[in-house]
Design an enzyme around this catalytic site. Structure first.
Site, mmCIF file in Angstrom:
data_model
loop_
_atom_site.group_PDB
_atom_site.id
_atom_site.type_symbol
_atom_site.label_atom_id
_atom_site.label_comp_id
_atom_site.label_asym_id
_atom_site.label_seq_id
_atom_site.Cartn_x
_atom_site.Cartn_y
_atom_site.Cartn_z
ATOM 1 N N LYS A 13 17.298 5.081 -36.640
ATOM 2 C CA LYS A 13 16.810 5.431 -35.302
ATOM 3 C C LYS A 13 16.553 4.202 -34.434
ATOM 4 C CE LYS A 13 12.005 6.222 -36.743
ATOM 5 N NZ LYS A 13 12.165 5.489 -38.024
ATOM 6 N N ARG A 88 4.183 9.212 -34.977
ATOM 7 C CA ARG A 88 4.469 9.392 -36.398
ATOM 8 C C ARG A 88 3.510 10.387 -37.030
ATOM 9 N NH1 ARG A 88 7.013 3.982 -37.312
ATOM 10 N NH2 ARG A 88 7.999 3.952 -39.342
ATOM 11 N N ARG A 127 19.134 -3.560 -46.070
ATOM 12 C CA ARG A 127 18.680 -3.928 -44.732
ATOM 13 C C ARG A 127 18.191 -5.378 -44.705
ATOM 14 N NH1 ARG A 127 15.543 0.416 -41.004
ATOM 15 N NH2 ARG A 127 13.565 -0.487 -41.599
ATOM 16 N N ARG A 160 12.656 -7.252 -45.586
ATOM 17 C CA ARG A 160 11.237 -7.202 -45.210
ATOM 18 C C ARG A 160 10.386 -6.677 -46.364
ATOM 19 N NH1 ARG A 160 11.775 -4.005 -39.721
ATOM 20 N NH2 ARG A 160 10.777 -2.459 -41.020
ATOM 21 N N ARG A 171 6.962 4.940 -48.327
ATOM 22 C CA ARG A 171 7.135 5.242 -46.902
ATOM 23 C C ARG A 171 7.804 6.601 -46.704
ATOM 24 N NH1 ARG A 171 10.110 0.297 -44.265
ATOM 25 N NH2 ARG A 171 9.680 1.379 -42.334
HETATM 26 P P1 AMP Z 1 9.001 0.650 -38.402
HETATM 27 O O1 AMP Z 1 9.543 -0.674 -38.040
HETATM 28 O O2 AMP Z 1 9.029 1.636 -37.252
HETATM 29 O O3 AMP Z 1 9.611 1.239 -39.643
HETATM 30 O O4 AMP Z 1 7.433 0.440 -38.725
HETATM 31 C C1 AMP Z 1 7.015 -0.414 -39.762
HETATM 32 C C2 AMP Z 1 5.589 -0.068 -40.160
HETATM 33 O O5 AMP Z 1 4.709 -0.203 -39.027
HETATM 34 C C3 AMP Z 1 5.374 1.363 -40.644
HETATM 35 O O6 AMP Z 1 5.710 1.538 -42.003
HETATM 36 C C4 AMP Z 1 3.881 1.546 -40.380
HETATM 37 O O7 AMP Z 1 3.093 0.870 -41.358
HETATM 38 C C5 AMP Z 1 3.691 0.804 -39.065
HETATM 39 N N1 AMP Z 1 3.889 1.704 -37.910
HETATM 40 C C6 AMP Z 1 4.896 1.657 -36.987
HETATM 41 N N2 AMP Z 1 4.750 2.631 -36.081
HETATM 42 C C7 AMP Z 1 3.639 3.326 -36.423
HETATM 43 C C8 AMP Z 1 2.972 4.463 -35.889
HETATM 44 N N3 AMP Z 1 3.434 5.122 -34.801
HETATM 45 N N4 AMP Z 1 1.848 4.879 -36.509
HETATM 46 C C9 AMP Z 1 1.365 4.235 -37.583
HETATM 47 N N5 AMP Z 1 1.952 3.185 -38.158
HETATM 48 C C10 AMP Z 1 3.078 2.718 -37.594
#
Ligand code: AMP
Length: 214
Positions: A13, A88, A127, A160, A171
């Site tokens: 996404k 989320r 990734r 990462r 996750r």
């Molecule tokens: P992403 O890069 O979108 O996969 O986000 C990486 C991490 O950031 C996630 O696994 C969460 O720990 C945190 N995170 C990102 N967006 C949110 C959100 N809307 N609510 C809570 N945690 C978030």
């Protein structure tokens, strides 16, 4: 045009959101990127967020919602924006709806990039991310021009911490428990659109453009 990208971590996404932002000239707002930028800058928010991110857990809503509401209130968002990784949770979605309702606005589309769990685990292990500029790659589908080096800024690209296999499994569980209910939430609002995220990236983008209009 106000768009939400839904989908499991690793569904692609983020890549689609960046392309949508380019094509429709609207800001790409990624909460994950905002947290990582804060972490890099050594802010209190970044330090708090890292505790949760490294464990594959969600950052609490109270740390997340305000920063998104501030961001979408900025001048460059007046013609729309694409949200990537937010909301989320149902409370985040409700906070977003409430903030928009105050200014007589609402979201236009929630696009679910649908990918089964088994594909996700395979994808995530390939990734690679640049911790300097945030660019993301995949060793098979979006390789860097020079192995291990970011095309954009020349820094090293790495797997990462939150893309490590054990963290990915956690996750995914968090996704099913807390984020997947948003699919029904937006279905009820009649703004949910689903695209098959297992197809090649260009085809997924093509399907999204068909939904949004050229
Ligand atoms: P992403 O890069 O979108 O996969 O986000 C990486 C991490 O950031 C996630 O696994 C969460 O720990 C945190 N995170 C990102 N967006 C949110 C959100 N809307 N609510 C809570 N945690 C978030």
């Amino acid at each position: 045009m106000k768009i939400i990208m839904l989908g499991a971590p690793g569904a692609g996404k983020g890549t689609q959101a960046k392309q949508i932002a380019d094509k429709y000239s609207i800001p790409h707002i990624s909460t994950g990127d905002i947290f990582r930028a804060n972490l890099k800058a050594g802010t209190e928010l970044g330090k708090k967020a890292k505790e949760y991110m490294d464990q594959g857990l969600l950052v609490p809503d109270e740390l997340t919602c305000d920063l998104v509401m501030d961001r979408i209130g900025q001048e460059d968002c007046k013609n729309g924006f694409v949200l990537d990784g937010f909301p989320r949770t149902i409370p985040q979605a409700e906070a977003l709806d409430a903030a928009l309702a105050k200014i007589n606005e609402k979201m236009d589309y929630a696009i679910d990039v649908d990918v089964p769990d088994e594909n996700i685990v395979n994808r995530m292990s390939g990734r690679r991310a640049c911790l300097n500029c945030g660019a993301t790659y995949h060793i098979v589908s979006i390789p860097t021009k020079v192995e291990g080096i970011c095309d954009r800024c020349g820094n090293q690209v790495v797997l990462r911490d939150d893309d490590q296999p054990e963290t990915v499994k956690k996750r995914l569980n968090v996704y099913h428990e807390q984020t997947q209910p948003l699919i029904d939430y937006y279905k009820k609002q009649n703004i949910l659109k689903t695209v098959d995220g297992t197809r090649p990236m260009e085809d997924v983008f093509g399907a999204i453009v068909e939904i949004l209009g050229a």
